[in-house]
Design a protein around this motif. Structure first.
Motif, PDB file in Angstrom:
ATOM      1  N   ILE A  84       0.836  -1.205   0.000  1.00  0.00           N
ATOM      2  CA  ILE A  84       0.000   0.000   0.000  1.00  0.00           C
ATOM      3  C   ILE A  84       0.868   1.251   0.000  1.00  0.00           C
ATOM      4  N   PHE A  85       1.972   1.217   0.746  1.00  0.00           N
ATOM      5  CA  PHE A  85       2.865   2.376   0.783  1.00  0.00           C
ATOM      6  C   PHE A  85       3.450   2.661  -0.600  1.00  0.00           C
ATOM      7  N   GLN A  86       3.792   1.608  -1.335  1.00  0.00           N
ATOM      8  CA  GLN A  86       4.321   1.797  -2.686  1.00  0.00           C
ATOM      9  C   GLN A  86       3.283   2.466  -3.598  1.00  0.00           C
ATOM     10  N   CYS A  87       2.024   2.142  -3.374  1.00  0.00           N
ATOM     11  CA  CYS A  87       0.958   2.730  -4.205  1.00  0.00           C
ATOM     12  C   CYS A  87       0.776   4.218  -3.945  1.00  0.00           C
ATOM     13  N   PHE A  88       0.988   4.640  -2.696  1.00  0.00           N
ATOM     14  CA  PHE A  88       0.712   6.028  -2.322  1.00  0.00           C
ATOM     15  C   PHE A  88       1.984   6.856  -2.110  1.00  0.00           C
ATOM     16  N   TYR A  89       3.145   6.263  -2.373  1.00  0.00           N
ATOM     17  CA  TYR A  89       4.388   6.971  -2.078  1.00  0.00           C
ATOM     18  C   TYR A  89       4.511   8.275  -2.853  1.00  0.00           C
ATOM     19  N   SER A  90       4.067   8.283  -4.106  1.00  0.00           N
ATOM     20  CA  SER A  90       4.234   9.474  -4.939  1.00  0.00           C
ATOM     21  C   SER A  90       3.521  10.694  -4.358  1.00  0.00           C
TER      22      SER A  90
END
Length: 360
Positions: A312-318
Motif C-alpha cells: 500500500i505504501f508503494q501505491c501512495f508513495y508518490s
C-alpha cells in the motif's frame, strides 16, 4: 526447537551482560528513559481510558454500531471492532490487551479472540506521525503516508483472514447482568491494570534493547551485513533493519539515517512499523497470558500485515514524495537495483507467512 532457541538466547543475554557491562548498562538506561519519557506518557492514558470504557459497557455499544461492517468484512461480531479500534488508535499492544480483557470477561469466544488477534495490533498514530515521520524522516507528509499504509494494511490483513470460522453465534455463555460499579472503584481498577501493563511493556523494551546491543557488541549484525553484502543496499541499512526486527524504534531510526534512497528507507520503516519487531511480539504474548493462542499464527499474521502495508505504501508513495524530497540524501550506489530485490524479499516473507500458517 523453540525451547532450545530460547535457552541459547538467555545464555547469550547473561554472557553479554558479563562481557559488555558498560555498553549494555548504557543501553538499559537508554531503553528505560525511552519508556519513561515516550512510551509511558503516550500509552498509559490510552490503556486506562480503554479500561474505563470496557467497564462502562462501551464495547457492546460500539459493537452494535459496527456489526454491519465487521460481519461482512471480517466475519466477526460487532464487539470485535472495539479491540481493532483500540489497536489502531492506541498502538502496541493495546489491541491485544483489549482482546485479553474481553475474553477474560467472557464477552467474546476463544475463536473470536484468536481471529481478531491476527490483525488488531498496529502502531499508534502518534508514534507513526510524530516519531517515525516527523522526527526520524523530517517529513510529516511521509508520516501520513506511512500511517495510511499501516492502517489499510491492517484492514486488508483482517479481510484476508475472513474465511477462518468462529463460533460467535453460539457456544458463548450468557453472563448475568452485573451490578454497575461506582465510578471511583471503576477508575481505580482501570488505572491499576493500565499501570501494570505499562510496566510489563517497559520490561520487555529494556530486555530487548539490551539484547540488541549485546548482539551489536558481539558483531552479530556486522557479520549478518557481510553475509548479505550481495544485496544492493548499504551495510548501515542491513544492520539497522536486522536490529529493527528485534526492537522497532531503534531500527527505524537507524534505517532513516542509512545512505539509501528515501523510498527504500521509508518502505523498510513501514515494514518494521507493521511487523513491530520481536520486542512487540513478546509484549503481545505477555498480555495474552490467559488467552491460549498459537504464536506461529500470530507471527505469520504480523508478516502478512507488514507485506500488505509495504504494498500500500508503494501505491501512495508518490503523494508524499515531492514534499519529502528535501530529506533525500543523494546516494545512487545502492538505489538502482534495490527495488527488484525488495519485492523479491517481500515475496519470500509472504511465503514464510504461508508456511507458518501450516504450523498451527
Amino acid at each position: 526447537m523453540i525451547t532450545r532457541l530460547l535457552t541459547i538466547c538467555v545464555c547469550f543475554f547473561i554472557f553479554a551482560l558479563l562481557r559488555y557491562p558498560a555498553a549494555l548498562t548504557e543501553a538499559a538506561a537508554g531503553a528505560f528513559s525511552l519508556w519513561f519519557s515516550s512510551v509511558l506518557p503516550s500509552l498509559f492514558p490510552f490503556l486506562a481510558a480503554i479500561g474505563i470504557l470496557l467497564r462502562m459497557g462501551a464495547a457492546e455499544k460500539l459493537g452494535r454500531l459496527c456489526a454491519p461492517l465487521t460481519k461482512p468484512l471480517f466475519s466477526l461480531s460487532g464487539i470485535c471492532a472495539f479491540p481493532l479500534a483500540a489497536g489502531l488508535l492506541s498502538g502496541y499492544p493495546a489491541g491485544a490487551n483489549t482482546v485479553a480483557q474481553l475474553y477474560e470477561q467472557r464477552r467474546i469466544t476463544l475463536s473470536e479472540a484468536r481471529k481478531v488477534l491476527l490483525f488488531c495490533n498496529a502502531p499508534g498514530p502518534l508514534f507513526v506521525l510524530g516519531t517515525a515521520g516527523t522526527t526520524f524522516f523530517d517529513s510529516p507528509a511521509l508520516g501520513y503516508t506511512m500511517l495510511l499504509a499501516v492502517f489499510v494494511g491492517t484492514i486488508l490483513t483482517g479481510i484476508s483472514y475472513r474465511s477462518i470460522p468462529t463460533d460467535s453465534n453460539n457456544q458463548m455463555p450468557i453472563l448475568p447482568a452485573q451490578k454497575k460499579e461506582p465510578f471511583s472503584l471503576l477508575f481505580s481498577s482501570a488505572v491499576k491494570d493500565a499501570l501494570l501493563t505499562s510496566a510489563q511493556i517497559g520490561g520487555f523494551l529494556v530486555c530487548f534493547c539490551v539484547l540488541q546491543e549485546g548482539l551489536a557488541q558481539a558483531g552479530f549484525f556486522a557479520l549478518l551485513s557481510n553475509a548479505l553484502s550481495f544485496l544492493p543496499v548499504s551495510p548501515e541499512f542491513l544492520q539497522a533493519f536486522s536490529g529493527g526486527l528485534l526492537e522497532m524504534t531503534k531500527g527505524i531510526h537507524g534505517v532513516s539515517l542509512s545512505p539509501d534512497s528515501l523510498r527504500l528507507r521509508a518502505s523498510a520503516a513501514v515494514f518494521l512499523l507493521s511487523f513491530g519487531g520481536f520486542s512487540i511480539f513478546g509484549q503481545i504474548l505477555g498480555v495474552l497470558r490467559n488467552v491460549p493462542i498459537n504464536p506461529f499464527s500470530l507471527l505469520s499474521a504480523k508478516i502478512r500485515q507488514a507485506f500488505f502495508s509495504v504494498l500500500i505504501f508503494q501505491c501512495f508513495y508518490s503523494i508524499a514524495e515531492t514534499q519529502a524530497q528535501k530529506a533525500v540524501p543523494v546516494f545512487s550506489t545502492h538505489t538502482a537495483t534495490a527495488f527488484p530485490t525488495l519485492y523479491g524479499l517481500l515475496s519470500v516473507l509472504l511465503l514464510c507467512s504461508l508456511l507458518l500458517e501450516r504450523q498451527k
